[in-house]
Design an enzyme around this catalytic site. Structure first.
Site, PDB file in Angstrom:
ATOM      1  N   SER A   1       0.874  -1.186   0.000  1.00 39.29           N
ATOM      2  CA  SER A   1       0.000   0.000   0.000  1.00 39.29           C
ATOM      3  C   SER A   1       0.901   1.223   0.000  1.00 39.29           C
ATOM      4  O   SER A   1       2.095   1.118   0.317  1.00 39.29           O
ATOM      5  CB  SER A   1      -0.821  -0.029   1.299  1.00 39.29           C
ATOM      6  OG  SER A   1      -1.479   1.204   1.507  1.00 39.29           O
TER       7      SER A   1
ATOM      8  N   TYR B   1      -2.120  -0.949  10.515  1.00 46.31           N
ATOM      9  CA  TYR B   1      -2.203  -1.200   9.065  1.00 46.31           C
ATOM     10  C   TYR B   1      -0.875  -0.801   8.401  1.00 46.31           C
ATOM     11  O   TYR B   1      -0.316  -1.541   7.589  1.00 46.31           O
ATOM     12  CB  TYR B   1      -3.374  -0.403   8.481  1.00 46.31           C
ATOM     13  CG  TYR B   1      -3.625  -0.635   7.005  1.00 46.31           C
ATOM     14  CD1 TYR B   1      -4.336  -1.742   6.567  1.00 46.31           C
ATOM     15  CD2 TYR B   1      -3.166   0.267   6.045  1.00 46.31           C
ATOM     16  CE1 TYR B   1      -4.581  -1.956   5.215  1.00 46.31           C
ATOM     17  CE2 TYR B   1      -3.409   0.068   4.696  1.00 46.31           C
ATOM     18  CZ  TYR B   1      -4.116  -1.043   4.280  1.00 46.31           C
ATOM     19  OH  TYR B   1      -4.354  -1.252   2.937  1.00 46.31           O
TER      20      TYR B   1
HETATM   21  P1  NAD Z   1     -11.693  -5.759  -0.483  1.00 45.17           P
HETATM   22  O1  NAD Z   1     -12.207  -5.728   0.907  1.00 45.17           O
HETATM   23  O2  NAD Z   1     -12.590  -5.321  -1.589  1.00 45.17           O
HETATM   24  O3  NAD Z   1     -11.134  -7.213  -0.827  1.00 45.17           O
HETATM   25  C1  NAD Z   1     -10.307  -7.919   0.074  1.00 45.17           C
HETATM   26  C2  NAD Z   1     -10.620  -9.401  -0.069  1.00 45.17           C
HETATM   27  O4  NAD Z   1      -9.736 -10.103   0.836  1.00 45.17           O
HETATM   28  C3  NAD Z   1     -12.061  -9.741   0.359  1.00 45.17           C
HETATM   29  O5  NAD Z   1     -12.667 -10.534  -0.648  1.00 45.17           O
HETATM   30  C4  NAD Z   1     -11.887 -10.520   1.652  1.00 45.17           C
HETATM   31  O6  NAD Z   1     -12.875 -11.523   1.847  1.00 45.17           O
HETATM   32  C5  NAD Z   1     -10.499 -11.126   1.457  1.00 45.17           C
HETATM   33  N1  NAD Z   1      -9.894 -11.499   2.742  1.00 45.17           N
HETATM   34  C6  NAD Z   1      -9.867 -10.778   3.897  1.00 45.17           C
HETATM   35  N2  NAD Z   1      -9.268 -11.493   4.866  1.00 45.17           N
HETATM   36  C7  NAD Z   1      -8.901 -12.673   4.318  1.00 45.17           C
HETATM   37  C8  NAD Z   1      -8.249 -13.827   4.818  1.00 45.17           C
HETATM   38  N3  NAD Z   1      -7.869 -13.925   6.110  1.00 45.17           N
HETATM   39  N4  NAD Z   1      -8.011 -14.865   3.972  1.00 45.17           N
HETATM   40  C9  NAD Z   1      -8.405 -14.796   2.671  1.00 45.17           C
HETATM   41  N5  NAD Z   1      -9.054 -13.736   2.148  1.00 45.17           N
HETATM   42  C10 NAD Z   1      -9.295 -12.683   2.960  1.00 45.17           C
HETATM   43  O7  NAD Z   1     -10.368  -4.875  -0.443  1.00 45.17           O
HETATM   44  P2  NAD Z   1      -9.444  -4.249  -1.589  1.00 45.17           P
HETATM   45  O8  NAD Z   1      -9.556  -2.791  -1.455  1.00 45.17           O
HETATM   46  O9  NAD Z   1      -9.651  -4.910  -2.897  1.00 45.17           O
HETATM   47  O10 NAD Z   1      -8.014  -4.650  -0.997  1.00 45.17           O
HETATM   48  C11 NAD Z   1      -7.175  -5.643  -1.561  1.00 45.17           C
HETATM   49  C12 NAD Z   1      -5.761  -5.416  -1.064  1.00 45.17           C
HETATM   50  O11 NAD Z   1      -5.328  -4.122  -1.490  1.00 45.17           O
HETATM   51  C13 NAD Z   1      -5.600  -5.444   0.456  1.00 45.17           C
HETATM   52  O12 NAD Z   1      -4.396  -6.092   0.799  1.00 45.17           O
HETATM   53  C14 NAD Z   1      -5.532  -3.969   0.822  1.00 45.17           C
HETATM   54  O13 NAD Z   1      -4.849  -3.742   2.028  1.00 45.17           O
HETATM   55  C15 NAD Z   1      -4.784  -3.430  -0.381  1.00 45.17           C
HETATM   56  N6  NAD Z   1      -4.936  -2.001  -0.591  1.00 45.17           N
HETATM   57  C16 NAD Z   1      -6.164  -1.476  -0.870  1.00 45.17           C
HETATM   58  C17 NAD Z   1      -6.275  -0.122  -1.060  1.00 45.17           C
HETATM   59  C18 NAD Z   1      -7.596   0.517  -1.371  1.00 45.17           C
HETATM   60  O14 NAD Z   1      -7.662   1.742  -1.337  1.00 45.17           O
HETATM   61  N7  NAD Z   1      -8.627  -0.222  -1.716  1.00 45.17           N
HETATM   62  C19 NAD Z   1      -5.154   0.715  -0.953  1.00 45.17           C
HETATM   63  C20 NAD Z   1      -3.920   0.139  -0.675  1.00 45.17           C
HETATM   64  C21 NAD Z   1      -3.819  -1.233  -0.488  1.00 45.17           C
END
Ligand code: NAD
Length: 251
Positions: free
Chosen positions: A142, A155
């Protein structure tokens, strides 16, 4: 980009960035293994891929449970014969709190899913890739993996950890030609961010105001960066943390 005859495993593939990336790999010709702790979301994504003629399987897996991850890699290999690509993306957000008011439990959850989850995945994917003597991995960090973000200590610590893990494993596996990189998204329009906008509107409004491109990112913009990192075009890139953040960290 062409990923025909490649097998790509994506964790957290039931939603947001992971789902979008699984679809992008499938559209580029890969057989995809979708893993998520949420069975319903995985089934929905896999059905949609199969209906469009893609090759896909879904496996329920909690990345915090090492035996789940071990089984995930075994099933991927028994189904498709190998593992070329892994995107270790599963992750979650925790409540935005000043450290003096934060809960230790939330810190533990962030580390368990966002950092130990990636460690579990790397361990079992690399066991397989080491046997094959090839493979490429992208871990999801991130912009909070590259800079401090006030009120997001747990985080931020978990995502900084992902970059350390990425660099160390990149060095361990470079002699085999196996590349390991991290992608560092800025705020992206996904269910995770929509939920944060509802629960922490002031924090999120301040974050979005700081994005030089003036908007949230789109999941497909992260997916295309992941596909590039996994492509032969990035063949000399390893141990790198790639920001895809609308200029957030350029300031
Ligand atoms: P999201 O919540 O839409 O998707 C995350 C997915 O991970 C969900 O389907 C959830 O069920 C799954 N998950 C959670 N815990 C789990 C576990 N223990 N085992 C298996 N699956 C699990 O979120 P997103 O925004 O698509 O985020 C995806 C990644 O991107 C994450 O690592 C997040 O930290 C990172 N990220 C997101 C953003 C953002 O702004 N959306 C920014 C920086 C980093």
């Amino acid at each position: 980009m062409d990923f025909k005859n490649k097998v790509a495993l994506i964790t957290g593939a039931g939603s947001g960035i992971g789902r979008e990336t699984a679809f992008a790999f499938a559209q580029a010709g890969a057989s995809v293994v979708l893993a998520d702790v949420n069975r319903e979301m995985i089934d929905d994504a896999v059905q949609s891929l199969l209906a469009s003629g893609h090759s896909a399987i879904g496996i329920q897996c909690d990345v915090t449970v090492e035996t789940d991850v071990e089984r995930l890699v075994e099933k991927a290999v028994s189904e498709f014969g190998k593992l070329d690509i892994a995107f270790n993306n599963a992750g979650l957000h925790v409540p935005v709190r000043n450290i003096a008011d934060a809960e230790g439990e939330d810190f533990d959850t962030a580390i368990a899913v966002n950092l130990k989850g990636v460690w579990n995945c790397l361990k079992h994917e690399l066991k397989q890739m080491r046997k094959q003597e090839n493979g490429v991995i992208v871990n999801c960090s991130s912009n909070s993996g590259l800079a401090g973000i006030a009120n997001l200590g747990g985080y931020t610590a978990s995502k900084h950890g992902v970059i350390g893990l990425t660099k160390s494993t990149a060095l361990e596996y470079a002699p085999l030609g196996i590349r390991v990189n991290a992608v560092c998204p800025g705020p992206v329009e996904t269910p995770m961010v929509k939920a944060a906008m509802e629960s922490e509107p002031e924090h999120m409004a301040a974050v979005i105001k700081e994005i030089p491109l003036g908007r949230l990112g789109k999941s497909e913009e992260i997916a295309s960066a992941v596909l590039w990192l996994c492509s032969p075009g990035a063949g000399f890139v390893t141990g790198h943390a790639l920001s895809v953040d609308g200029g957030f960290l350029a300031k």
